[in-house]
Scaffold this motif. Structure first.
Motif, PDB file in Angstrom:
ATOM      1  N   ARG A  43       6.043   0.460  -6.510  1.00 49.87           N
ATOM      2  CA  ARG A  43       4.805   0.391  -5.744  1.00 49.87           C
ATOM      3  C   ARG A  43       4.149  -0.978  -5.962  1.00 49.87           C
ATOM      4  O   ARG A  43       4.044  -1.464  -7.084  1.00 49.87           O
ATOM      5  CB  ARG A  43       3.849   1.490  -6.229  1.00 49.87           C
ATOM      6  CG  ARG A  43       2.558   1.627  -5.442  1.00 49.87           C
ATOM      7  CD  ARG A  43       1.684   2.708  -6.068  1.00 49.87           C
ATOM      8  NE  ARG A  43       2.383   3.974  -6.198  1.00 49.87           N
ATOM      9  CZ  ARG A  43       2.369   4.926  -5.264  1.00 49.87           C
ATOM     10  NH1 ARG A  43       1.699   4.730  -4.139  1.00 49.87           N
ATOM     11  NH2 ARG A  43       3.029   6.058  -5.451  1.00 49.87           N
ATOM     12  N   PHE A  44       3.720  -1.620  -4.856  1.00 51.40           N
ATOM     13  CA  PHE A  44       3.003  -2.898  -4.974  1.00 51.40           C
ATOM     14  C   PHE A  44       2.055  -3.058  -3.790  1.00 51.40           C
ATOM     15  O   PHE A  44       2.199  -2.402  -2.758  1.00 51.40           O
ATOM     16  CB  PHE A  44       3.978  -4.081  -5.070  1.00 51.40           C
ATOM     17  CG  PHE A  44       4.918  -4.227  -3.902  1.00 51.40           C
ATOM     18  CD1 PHE A  44       4.630  -5.069  -2.838  1.00 51.40           C
ATOM     19  CD2 PHE A  44       6.117  -3.526  -3.862  1.00 51.40           C
ATOM     20  CE1 PHE A  44       5.501  -5.212  -1.772  1.00 51.40           C
ATOM     21  CE2 PHE A  44       6.994  -3.658  -2.792  1.00 51.40           C
ATOM     22  CZ  PHE A  44       6.683  -4.508  -1.749  1.00 51.40           C
ATOM     23  N   ARG A  45       1.073  -3.929  -3.967  1.00 51.59           N
ATOM     24  CA  ARG A  45       0.047  -4.150  -2.953  1.00 51.59           C
ATOM     25  C   ARG A  45       0.049  -5.610  -2.523  1.00 51.59           C
ATOM     26  O   ARG A  45       0.366  -6.505  -3.314  1.00 51.59           O
ATOM     27  CB  ARG A  45      -1.335  -3.742  -3.484  1.00 51.59           C
ATOM     28  CG  ARG A  45      -2.442  -3.783  -2.435  1.00 51.59           C
ATOM     29  CD  ARG A  45      -3.717  -3.178  -2.976  1.00 51.59           C
ATOM     30  NE  ARG A  45      -3.577  -1.752  -3.239  1.00 51.59           N
ATOM     31  CZ  ARG A  45      -3.715  -0.833  -2.307  1.00 51.59           C
ATOM     32  NH1 ARG A  45      -3.996  -1.165  -1.045  1.00 51.59           N
ATOM     33  NH2 ARG A  45      -3.617   0.456  -2.607  1.00 51.59           N
ATOM     34  N   LEU A  46      -0.300  -5.848  -1.272  1.00 53.51           N
ATOM     35  CA  LEU A  46      -0.340  -7.195  -0.721  1.00 53.51           C
ATOM     36  C   LEU A  46      -1.775  -7.722  -0.710  1.00 53.51           C
ATOM     37  O   LEU A  46      -2.700  -6.993  -0.375  1.00 53.51           O
ATOM     38  CB  LEU A  46       0.222  -7.197   0.699  1.00 53.51           C
ATOM     39  CG  LEU A  46       1.595  -6.534   0.878  1.00 53.51           C
ATOM     40  CD1 LEU A  46       2.045  -6.595   2.326  1.00 53.51           C
ATOM     41  CD2 LEU A  46       2.633  -7.167  -0.045  1.00 53.51           C
ATOM     42  N   VAL A  47      -1.924  -8.970  -1.085  1.00 55.36           N
ATOM     43  CA  VAL A  47      -3.248  -9.582  -1.107  1.00 55.36           C
ATOM     44  C   VAL A  47      -3.200 -10.931  -0.418  1.00 55.36           C
ATOM     45  O   VAL A  47      -2.138 -11.475  -0.162  1.00 55.36           O
ATOM     46  CB  VAL A  47      -3.789  -9.749  -2.546  1.00 55.36           C
ATOM     47  CG1 VAL A  47      -3.965  -8.408  -3.209  1.00 55.36           C
ATOM     48  CG2 VAL A  47      -2.873 -10.652  -3.373  1.00 55.36           C
TER      49      VAL A  47
ATOM     50  N   GLY B 226      -3.879  -6.134   1.930  1.00 61.70           N
ATOM     51  CA  GLY B 226      -4.454  -4.800   1.843  1.00 61.70           C
ATOM     52  C   GLY B 226      -3.441  -3.682   1.963  1.00 61.70           C
ATOM     53  O   GLY B 226      -3.716  -2.544   1.562  1.00 61.70           O
ATOM     54  N   ASP B 227      -2.266  -3.970   2.520  1.00 65.38           N
ATOM     55  CA  ASP B 227      -1.237  -2.949   2.660  1.00 65.38           C
ATOM     56  C   ASP B 227      -0.631  -2.600   1.301  1.00 65.38           C
ATOM     57  O   ASP B 227      -0.481  -3.466   0.432  1.00 65.38           O
ATOM     58  CB  ASP B 227      -0.113  -3.427   3.582  1.00 65.38           C
ATOM     59  CG  ASP B 227      -0.516  -3.441   5.050  1.00 65.38           C
ATOM     60  OD1 ASP B 227      -1.506  -2.777   5.401  1.00 65.38           O
ATOM     61  OD2 ASP B 227       0.166  -4.124   5.843  1.00 65.38           O
TER      62      ASP B 227
ATOM     63  N   LYS C 269      13.986   5.281   0.653  1.00 64.25           N
ATOM     64  CA  LYS C 269      12.809   5.474   1.507  1.00 64.25           C
ATOM     65  C   LYS C 269      11.811   4.341   1.279  1.00 64.25           C
ATOM     66  O   LYS C 269      11.659   3.844   0.166  1.00 64.25           O
ATOM     67  CB  LYS C 269      12.155   6.819   1.202  1.00 64.25           C
ATOM     68  CG  LYS C 269      11.001   7.205   2.112  1.00 64.25           C
ATOM     69  CD  LYS C 269      10.460   8.588   1.772  1.00 64.25           C
ATOM     70  CE  LYS C 269      11.453   9.674   2.130  1.00 64.25           C
ATOM     71  NZ  LYS C 269      10.846  11.027   1.948  1.00 64.25           N
ATOM     72  N   THR C 270      11.136   3.931   2.364  1.00 64.00           N
ATOM     73  CA  THR C 270      10.026   2.980   2.290  1.00 64.00           C
ATOM     74  C   THR C 270       8.804   3.603   2.934  1.00 64.00           C
ATOM     75  O   THR C 270       8.897   4.192   4.013  1.00 64.00           O
ATOM     76  CB  THR C 270      10.347   1.664   3.041  1.00 64.00           C
ATOM     77  OG1 THR C 270      11.547   1.108   2.520  1.00 64.00           O
ATOM     78  CG2 THR C 270       9.217   0.654   2.890  1.00 64.00           C
ATOM     79  N   LEU C 271       7.650   3.473   2.276  1.00 64.27           N
ATOM     80  CA  LEU C 271       6.382   3.902   2.841  1.00 64.27           C
ATOM     81  C   LEU C 271       5.424   2.719   2.844  1.00 64.27           C
ATOM     82  O   LEU C 271       5.362   1.955   1.882  1.00 64.27           O
ATOM     83  CB  LEU C 271       5.771   5.044   2.042  1.00 64.27           C
ATOM     84  CG  LEU C 271       6.553   6.361   1.980  1.00 64.27           C
ATOM     85  CD1 LEU C 271       7.491   6.373   0.774  1.00 64.27           C
ATOM     86  CD2 LEU C 271       5.611   7.555   1.915  1.00 64.27           C
ATOM     87  N   VAL C 272       4.683   2.578   3.940  1.00 61.69           N
ATOM     88  CA  VAL C 272       3.627   1.572   4.043  1.00 61.69           C
ATOM     89  C   VAL C 272       2.322   2.314   4.293  1.00 61.69           C
ATOM     90  O   VAL C 272       2.186   3.025   5.297  1.00 61.69           O
ATOM     91  CB  VAL C 272       3.899   0.572   5.184  1.00 61.69           C
ATOM     92  CG1 VAL C 272       2.741  -0.422   5.312  1.00 61.69           C
ATOM     93  CG2 VAL C 272       5.208  -0.174   4.931  1.00 61.69           C
ATOM     94  N   ASN C 273       1.395   2.207   3.355  1.00 57.54           N
ATOM     95  CA  ASN C 273       0.114   2.925   3.442  1.00 57.54           C
ATOM     96  C   ASN C 273       0.328   4.419   3.667  1.00 57.54           C
ATOM     97  O   ASN C 273      -0.398   5.071   4.421  1.00 57.54           O
ATOM     98  CB  ASN C 273      -0.760   2.331   4.550  1.00 57.54           C
ATOM     99  CG  ASN C 273      -1.044   0.849   4.323  1.00 57.54           C
ATOM    100  OD1 ASN C 273      -1.178   0.401   3.189  1.00 57.54           O
ATOM    101  ND2 ASN C 273      -1.109   0.092   5.408  1.00 57.54           N
ATOM    102  N   GLY C 274       1.369   4.959   3.003  1.00 58.84           N
ATOM    103  CA  GLY C 274       1.659   6.384   3.080  1.00 58.84           C
ATOM    104  C   GLY C 274       2.516   6.811   4.249  1.00 58.84           C
ATOM    105  O   GLY C 274       2.943   7.968   4.316  1.00 58.84           O
TER     106      GLY C 274
ATOM    107  N   THR D  24       1.007  -7.119  -7.466  1.00 63.40           N
ATOM    108  CA  THR D  24       0.562  -7.580  -6.152  1.00 63.40           C
ATOM    109  C   THR D  24       1.406  -8.768  -5.717  1.00 63.40           C
ATOM    110  O   THR D  24       1.954  -9.501  -6.546  1.00 63.40           O
ATOM    111  CB  THR D  24      -0.915  -8.011  -6.167  1.00 63.40           C
ATOM    112  OG1 THR D  24      -1.086  -9.072  -7.114  1.00 63.40           O
ATOM    113  CG2 THR D  24      -1.815  -6.842  -6.536  1.00 63.40           C
ATOM    114  N   ILE D  25       1.518  -8.943  -4.410  1.00 67.16           N
ATOM    115  CA  ILE D  25       2.136 -10.137  -3.840  1.00 67.16           C
ATOM    116  C   ILE D  25       1.064 -10.874  -3.055  1.00 67.16           C
ATOM    117  O   ILE D  25       0.468 -10.310  -2.124  1.00 67.16           O
ATOM    118  CB  ILE D  25       3.316  -9.791  -2.920  1.00 67.16           C
ATOM    119  CG1 ILE D  25       4.455  -9.148  -3.724  1.00 67.16           C
ATOM    120  CG2 ILE D  25       3.825 -11.042  -2.194  1.00 67.16           C
ATOM    121  CD1 ILE D  25       5.641  -8.727  -2.881  1.00 67.16           C
TER     122      ILE D  25
END
Length: 240
Positions: free
Chosen positions: A236-240, A222-223, A158-163, A69-70
């Motif tokens: 893969r990582f998530r933002l908090v 949340g992204d 490729k980059t995906l944000v929330n799919g 997470t970041i």
């Protein structure tokens, strides 16, 4: 350059396709600062000349990992953005090398994301403050040995944000290819084993959108961000 652990990368993994992969490195305390070159269209579309025009540095610190997470520094910034990039890790000391020999000094390649706070990045003419918050510049999930990457300047990205796909490009769009970046950087500083080099990102970043900055959908807590490079795995990582 951002010093990462060049030795002790863990046991070799054999995955689909026969690629030789190691767990991605983490930077230890100490070492020197990171050198990067914005080498693709979004970094240098309106610029000409040599690779130094978009190189910037970072202090040594531990980058975030795959699956991590970041924690966004929301008290200082709000314009958070992704930059999926090819990352090179060096296996030999590199100084004043030619373009022809440059790739011989690369130990392997990773998927990375030069995560950015654009409002901090544009406070001055230097990008560094927008690139250096805790957890920025995640990389992984693997270090793929250089002998398994036929041409680092011919990889799908490729980059995906929330799919949702945000970037869908190739490293062959780089204005300055990997050989040029290494050769130039090695004339400025000694590149040491374990140093890592982020090589630039293509179009598709939020920063490049042609609408007012206040109207853009910047990344937020949340992204989930996924960065993919052909043959190197999906970070893969998530933002908090």
């Amino acid at each position: 350059m951002l010093r990462a652990a060049g030795a002790g990368l863990g046991a070799r993994r054999r995955l689909t396709g026969g690629l030789s992969r190691h767990p991605a490195p983490a930077a230890p305390p100490g070492g020197s600062g990171a050198g990067r070159a914005g080498s693709s269209s979004v970094h240098a579309r309106d610029r000409t000349g040599r690779p130094e025009e978009r190189q910037h540095g970072q202090p040594t610190r531990i980058p975030d990992r795959h699956g991590g997470t970041i924690a966004l520094p929301t008290q200082a910034a709000r314009e958070f953005d992704y930059e999926t990039e090819l990352v090179m890790m060096f296996g030999r000391e590199c100084r004043n090398v030619s373009e022809a020999d440059a790739l011989d000094y690369v130990a392997g390649y990773c998927t990375g994301n030069d995560f950015s706070a654009r409002d901090l990045q544009t406070l001055t003419s230097q990008f560094m403050i927008g690139k250096t918050s805790d957890g920025f510049a995640p990389l992984g999930p693997y270090l793929v040995t250089a002998d398994r990457v036929k041409d680092p300047n011919n990889l799908k990205l490729k980059t995906l944000v929330n799919g949702q796909v945000r970037q869908d490009w190739s490293t062959d769009d780089m204005i300055f290819n990997c050989r040029q970046l290494i050769s130039f950087a090695s004339k400025v500083m000694t590149i040491r084993p374990g140093d890592i080099f982020y090589t630039g990102t293509p179009q598709g970043v939020i920063f490049g959108e042609k609408i007012p900055r206040e109207d853009r959908a910047w990344l937020k807590p949340g992204d989930e961000v996924v960065s993919e490079l052909e043959g190197l795995g999906a970070l893969r990582f998530r933002l908090v």
